[in-house]
Design a protein around this motif. Sequence first.
Motif, PDB file in Angstrom:
ATOM      1  N   LEU A  27       5.411 -14.873 -12.263  1.00  0.00           N
ATOM      2  CA  LEU A  27       4.206 -14.873 -11.437  1.00  0.00           C
ATOM      3  C   LEU A  27       4.389 -14.005 -10.193  1.00  0.00           C
ATOM      4  O   LEU A  27       3.543 -13.152  -9.882  1.00  0.00           O
ATOM      5  N   PHE A  28       5.508 -14.184  -9.484  1.00  0.00           N
ATOM      6  CA  PHE A  28       5.769 -13.381  -8.290  1.00  0.00           C
ATOM      7  C   PHE A  28       5.954 -11.911  -8.650  1.00  0.00           C
ATOM      8  O   PHE A  28       5.545 -11.030  -7.882  1.00  0.00           O
ATOM      9  N   SER A  29       6.539 -11.630  -9.818  1.00  0.00           N
ATOM     10  CA  SER A  29       6.732 -10.244 -10.252  1.00  0.00           C
ATOM     11  C   SER A  29       5.385  -9.572 -10.511  1.00  0.00           C
ATOM     12  O   SER A  29       5.183  -8.405 -10.142  1.00  0.00           O
ATOM     13  N   LEU A  30       4.460 -10.295 -11.139  1.00  0.00           N
ATOM     14  CA  LEU A  30       3.136  -9.738 -11.403  1.00  0.00           C
ATOM     15  C   LEU A  30       2.396  -9.435 -10.104  1.00  0.00           C
ATOM     16  O   LEU A  30       1.800  -8.352  -9.948  1.00  0.00           O
ATOM     17  N   ILE A  31       2.441 -10.388  -9.161  1.00  0.00           N
ATOM     18  CA  ILE A  31       1.787 -10.171  -7.868  1.00  0.00           C
ATOM     19  C   ILE A  31       2.408  -8.971  -7.159  1.00  0.00           C
ATOM     20  O   ILE A  31       1.707  -8.124  -6.599  1.00  0.00           O
ATOM     21  N   TYR A  32       3.727  -8.891  -7.213  1.00  0.00           N
ATOM     22  CA  TYR A  32       4.438  -7.797  -6.542  1.00  0.00           C
ATOM     23  C   TYR A  32       4.095  -6.444  -7.165  1.00  0.00           C
ATOM     24  O   TYR A  32       3.817  -5.471  -6.442  1.00  0.00           O
ATOM     25  N   LEU A  33       4.064  -6.386  -8.492  1.00  0.00           N
ATOM     26  CA  LEU A  33       3.751  -5.126  -9.175  1.00  0.00           C
ATOM     27  C   LEU A  33       2.317  -4.691  -8.916  1.00  0.00           C
ATOM     28  O   LEU A  33       2.044  -3.491  -8.724  1.00  0.00           O
ATOM     29  N   VAL A  34       1.380  -5.650  -8.895  1.00  0.00           N
ATOM     30  CA  VAL A  34      -0.023  -5.324  -8.602  1.00  0.00           C
ATOM     31  C   VAL A  34      -0.148  -4.763  -7.189  1.00  0.00           C
ATOM     32  O   VAL A  34      -0.808  -3.740  -6.961  1.00  0.00           O
ATOM     33  N   ALA A  35       0.500  -5.430  -6.234  1.00  0.00           N
ATOM     34  CA  ALA A  35       0.447  -4.965  -4.839  1.00  0.00           C
ATOM     35  C   ALA A  35       1.067  -3.581  -4.697  1.00  0.00           C
ATOM     36  O   ALA A  35       0.527  -2.711  -3.992  1.00  0.00           O
ATOM     37  N   MET A  36       2.190  -3.364  -5.365  1.00  0.00           N
ATOM     38  CA  MET A  36       2.861  -2.057  -5.299  1.00  0.00           C
ATOM     39  C   MET A  36       1.972  -0.967  -5.886  1.00  0.00           C
ATOM     40  O   MET A  36       1.813   0.110  -5.294  1.00  0.00           O
ATOM     41  N   LEU A  37       1.378  -1.248  -7.048  1.00  0.00           N
ATOM     42  CA  LEU A  37       0.536  -0.256  -7.726  1.00  0.00           C
ATOM     43  C   LEU A  37      -0.681   0.091  -6.878  1.00  0.00           C
ATOM     44  O   LEU A  37      -0.996   1.279  -6.686  1.00  0.00           O
ATOM     45  N   GLU A  38      -1.361  -0.937  -6.351  1.00  0.00           N
ATOM     46  CA  GLU A  38      -2.555  -0.701  -5.542  1.00  0.00           C
ATOM     47  C   GLU A  38      -2.236   0.164  -4.321  1.00  0.00           C
ATOM     48  O   GLU A  38      -2.935   1.139  -4.031  1.00  0.00           O
ATOM     49  N   ASN A  39      -1.180  -0.202  -3.608  1.00  0.00           N
ATOM     50  CA  ASN A  39      -0.858   0.505  -2.368  1.00  0.00           C
ATOM     51  C   ASN A  39      -0.308   1.905  -2.629  1.00  0.00           C
ATOM     52  O   ASN A  39      -0.592   2.833  -1.866  1.00  0.00           O
TER      53      ASN A  39
END
Length: 313
Positions: A27-39
Amino acid sequence: MNQTRMMEFLLVRFTDNQMLLRLHAVLFSLIYLVAMLENFIIIFLTILDQHLHTPMYFFLRHLSFLDLCLISATVPKSILNSITFTNSISFLGCVLQLFLVVLMAGSEIGILTAMSYDRYVAICRPLHYEAVMSKGACVQLMAVSWLNGGALGILYSAGTFSLNFCGSNKIHQFFCDVPALLKLTCSEKHATIDASVAIGVCYAFSCLACIVISYGYIFSTVLKIPSTENHSKAFSTCLPHLIVVSAFLLTGAVAYLRPASDEHSLLDLLVSIFYSMVPPTLNPVIYCLRNKDIKSVLGKVLWNVKSSPVIER
């Protein structure tokens, strides 16, 4: 009371069940990857396209970079601990993590304030916009934000780790944060860190006041224009910004200004998750990915990639 020098701290483990720990890591990995991709997308697009080399997108680019750094300071360590079934962090690692979190959060508040001022000048004083928001002025506002964040980071880190720690070394938090660390100290006087927190609170609420005043002038100016479309556009743009900034500052205030208690609560954990993970994930959506210019440039990039000619043999 026995006093010992902590060589390491133990961060909170969300559960002792290995399956749930793996689920937490996913779950934390998905949130982290989404945030990284967006930014990363926002940083890339605002550098790539010349039409986005304006003060507004200059600040948005730096906001995205700060969001990347903020979430990277806490989440990867939590993911690693869940994967390896450990929960330790070294003393120096804890000092660095606290410094980086405060640095990024303090700088982000400054950038958000600069962004609200940029919108105020653009809407309320359009004829003076190029003179007021010159390249030099934008760099100065950005530098002041970073300097304020760095000063707060040094004050908080020095104030916290100048205290004596004794007894338990278990931090009831998934990263090193001041309120959780203060529960482990046996020092009776916290004058330095109390003064640091007071300075941080004054800084945060001064920025919030500037943001609210800027948007107040924006709403006042827009309402004078006899156009329902302009009204709805202004409110749909500004209100989400105000909500995000207010939520970010209020959750930080809840974490730092709650009366000290030896009891650990789920609220402390949820609040820290909110102000360290939610802004880096939602800021790109609210500030940029709903923006017509950003979506237009992204569409062009995707179209060019799709329609690029295949190299003939």
